[in-house]
Design a protein around this motif. Structure first.
Motif, short mmCIF file in Angstrom:
data_model
loop_
_atom_site.label_atom_id
_atom_site.label_comp_id
_atom_site.label_asym_id
_atom_site.label_seq_id
_atom_site.Cartn_x
_atom_site.Cartn_y
_atom_site.Cartn_z
N LEU A 332 -4.50 5.38 1.55
CA LEU A 332 -4.66 6.69 1.94
C LEU A 332 -5.83 7.11 2.80
CD1 LEU A 332 -3.07 9.49 1.46
CD2 LEU A 332 -4.46 9.84 -0.52
N LEU A 333 -5.65 7.71 3.80
CA LEU A 333 -6.88 8.21 4.49
C LEU A 333 -6.77 9.65 4.88
CD1 LEU A 333 -6.66 5.59 7.73
CD2 LEU A 333 -8.04 5.41 5.64
N VAL A 334 -7.71 10.37 5.55
CA VAL A 334 -7.41 11.88 5.67
C VAL A 334 -7.28 12.14 7.21
CG1 VAL A 334 -8.63 14.08 5.69
CG2 VAL A 334 -9.08 12.54 3.63
N PRO A 335 -6.23 12.71 7.74
CA PRO A 335 -5.71 12.81 8.91
C PRO A 335 -6.82 13.98 9.54
CG PRO A 335 -4.36 14.07 7.60
CD PRO A 335 -5.19 13.26 6.96
N GLY A 336 -7.19 13.78 10.83
CA GLY A 336 -8.01 14.63 11.54
C GLY A 336 -7.43 16.06 11.62
N GLU A 337 -6.16 16.12 11.46
CA GLU A 337 -5.25 17.29 11.54
C GLU A 337 -5.68 18.35 10.44
OE1 GLU A 337 -1.37 15.60 12.93
OE2 GLU A 337 -0.73 17.39 11.83
N LYS A 342 -7.28 16.61 16.73
CA LYS A 342 -6.17 15.44 17.05
C LYS A 342 -6.91 14.38 17.36
CE LYS A 342 -2.69 18.01 19.76
NZ LYS A 342 -1.60 17.82 18.51
N ASN A 343 -6.35 13.26 16.88
CA ASN A 343 -6.84 11.83 17.20
C ASN A 343 -8.09 11.31 16.54
OD1 ASN A 343 -5.05 12.55 19.67
ND2 ASN A 343 -5.34 10.27 19.53
N TYR A 344 -8.22 11.91 15.01
CA TYR A 344 -9.06 11.30 14.24
C TYR A 344 -8.67 11.04 12.83
CZ TYR A 344 -12.62 13.46 17.60
OH TYR A 344 -13.47 13.56 18.57
N LEU A 345 -9.48 10.17 12.38
CA LEU A 345 -9.12 9.63 11.00
C LEU A 345 -10.17 9.71 10.05
CD1 LEU A 345 -6.81 6.73 11.95
CD2 LEU A 345 -5.83 8.76 10.97
N ARG A 346 -10.37 10.36 8.78
CA ARG A 346 -11.60 10.07 8.02
C ARG A 346 -11.24 8.97 7.19
NH1 ARG A 346 -13.60 14.29 3.62
NH2 ARG A 346 -12.03 12.93 2.36
N VAL A 347 -12.13 7.98 6.98
CA VAL A 347 -12.08 6.98 6.55
C VAL A 347 -13.11 6.77 5.37
CG1 VAL A 347 -11.96 4.30 6.61
CG2 VAL A 347 -11.08 5.62 8.35
N GLY A 348 -12.79 6.76 4.23
CA GLY A 348 -13.94 6.53 3.04
C GLY A 348 -14.06 5.16 3.01
N PHE A 349 -15.35 4.96 2.88
CA PHE A 349 -15.89 3.35 2.41
C PHE A 349 -16.76 3.31 1.32
CE2 PHE A 349 -19.15 5.38 5.55
CZ PHE A 349 -20.24 5.06 4.89
N GLY A 350 -16.66 3.98 0.52
CA GLY A 350 -17.37 3.79 -0.73
C GLY A 350 -16.94 3.26 -1.94
N SER A 351 -15.78 2.61 -1.68
CA SER A 351 -15.46 1.66 -2.72
C SER A 351 -15.90 0.46 -3.03
CB SER A 351 -13.78 1.62 -2.69
OG SER A 351 -13.45 1.06 -1.26
N GLN A 352 -15.29 -0.53 -3.81
CA GLN A 352 -16.03 -1.92 -3.88
C GLN A 352 -15.52 -2.66 -2.82
OE1 GLN A 352 -14.43 -2.05 -7.52
NE2 GLN A 352 -16.47 -2.03 -8.89
N PRO A 353 -16.60 -3.44 -2.24
CA PRO A 353 -16.55 -4.16 -0.69
C PRO A 353 -15.13 -4.74 -0.81
CG PRO A 353 -18.50 -4.72 -1.58
CD PRO A 353 -17.86 -3.75 -2.83
N GLU A 354 -14.57 -5.59 -1.74
CA GLU A 354 -13.42 -6.19 -1.59
C GLU A 354 -12.27 -5.38 -1.32
OE1 GLU A 354 -12.39 -9.19 -0.82
OE2 GLU A 354 -14.52 -9.60 -0.35
#
Ligand SMILES: Cc1ncc(COP(=O)(O)O)c(C=O)c1O
Length: 371
Positions: A332-337, A342-354
């Motif tokens: 699951l990502l968050v759409p720029g919409e 338009k044409n963006y995605l919000r990516v959360g990178f705070g989870s465990q590295p693996e």
């Protein structure tokens, strides 16, 4: 009052605990209760807590602890709320009346956008400019100010870009607010979640009509406590407290207690250090992944928060991207919409590295299967 759907939160509420890889989250992997209260004595003490109604604006102890983080504030300037969300809701409700103009810097967490419109406010939008590392267009901001401006809303550090205003930009925004006598609502929930810099300066204390909202959900890794706060002039805090009687009455007694544990100076330092370590361990993983696409994805590096706002060069709506990725790969990502872009995605990178690596591999596999 008619509220439009808060589309990002609706999507997260529906899917975040169903998907295998939730990269829609903007905070770091949450702290376990046992990490927050590691000692046997501390745990025993917790067991004596009576689960009555606590003090509805937050215990004096917690309000004082929060006030100490804002120079010149005291407990009368603080209202403890159920998350930063309730703080934003109460602050906006306390200020906005039908017909009021509200200037909002966008993209932004769209809660206040929806709530201000729900209370009859008219939003005037000021864009953050990607080519300027997501700095706001302050000429546009100044051109929108008028005697009708009731409220100015900023999120600093910003969600979704992770950008941080310079002190000069903060001063220009504050000066604008002062010139027209508008309230300034600064959502500072990502303060303390800086990747490399020192803690971001607060808007608090720059002007007498500043209201700051924040909480334990992002920089402290404790969203499950649902503790947030408003820091503002005591008249507005008193008004928001009376509105609080209509929403949740008060924070949970257990969360109030645990918030005091989290904000005790040593624990606060450790929690913020933990967040910074996660951000610094994980961002390079995402950076490498983005770079491997040689331009199909690009990012202005976020300065704070576990979120990166990726631009992509594919002929596909972001909501379509997110829904297909979710259904095919359980990521699951968050759409720029959801930020009206338009044409963006919000990516959360705070989870465990693996976990992050696995999720990124799944996104790669999704992208390589696209026609
Ligand atoms: C800018 C901003 N404010 C408020 C919230 C809500 O925070 P809380 O979980 O403390 O209610 C979020 C959550 O993502 C956010 O990004």
């Amino acid at each position: 009052m008619k509220l439009e759907q808060f589309v990002m939160e609706r999507m997260q509420s529906t899917w975040e605990n169903i998907v295998k890889f939730n990269l829609s989250e903007s905070g770091v992997h949450p702290v376990a209760l046992g990490e927050l209260v590691p000692s046997a004595a501390g745990r025993e003490e917790l067991l004596t807590l009576e689960l009555g109604y606590g003090q509805s604006n937050g215990t004096a102890d917690l309000r004082n602890t929060i006030a100490e983080m804002y120079q010149g504030a005291d407990d009368s300037n603080v209202l403890v709320t159920t998350g930063t969300s309730e703080a934003n809701f109460l602050a906006t409700w306390s200020i906005v009346e039908p017909g009021d103009e509200v200037i909002m810097i966008l993209p932004n967490y769209m809660q206040t956008w929806g709530v201000a419109r729900g209370f009859g406010g008219q939003i005037k939008e000021v864009p953050l400019i990607e080519e300027m590392n997501w700095a706001p267009d302050l000429d546009e901001f100044e051109s929108l100010l008028s005697s009708k401006t009731k409220l100015i809303i900023v999120c600093n550090p910003n969600n979704p870009t992770g950008a941080i205003l310079t002190e000069a930009e903060m001063d220009r925004i504050t000066e604008g607010a002062r010139r027209v006598g508008a309230w300034l609502l600064a959502d500072e929930v990502y303060r303390g979640a800086e990747r490399e810099r020192p803690i971001t300066p607060s808007f608090w204390g720059r002007y007498e009509k500043v209201i700051v909202t924040a909480g334990l959900s992002k920089a402290y890794g404790l969203p499950g406590l649902r503790i947030g706060w408003i820091v503002g002039p005591s008249e507005i805090v008193t008004k928001a407290w009376s509105y609080h009687d209509y929403t949740t009455i008060g924070p949970s007694a257990l969360s109030d207690r645990l918030a005091r544990v989290a904000l005790a100076p040593d624990n606060r330092r450790k929690l913020l250090a933990r967040t910074r370590e996660i951000l610094n361990n994980n961002f390079p993983v995402l950076r490498k992944w983005v770079d491997s696409y040689g331009g199909m994805f690009s990012v202005v590096e976020p300065q704070a928060g576990a979120i990166a706002y990726l631009r992509y060069d594919l002929d596909m709506e972001s909501l379509d991207f997110v829904e297909r990725l979710r259904d095919q790969k359980s990521v699951l990502l968050v759409p720029g919409e959801h930020f009206h872009m338009k044409n963006y995605l919000r990516v959360g990178f705070g989870s465990q590295p693996e976990h992050l690596r696995e999720a990124l591999e799944l996104i790669s596999s999704f992208v390589s299967d696209l026609p």
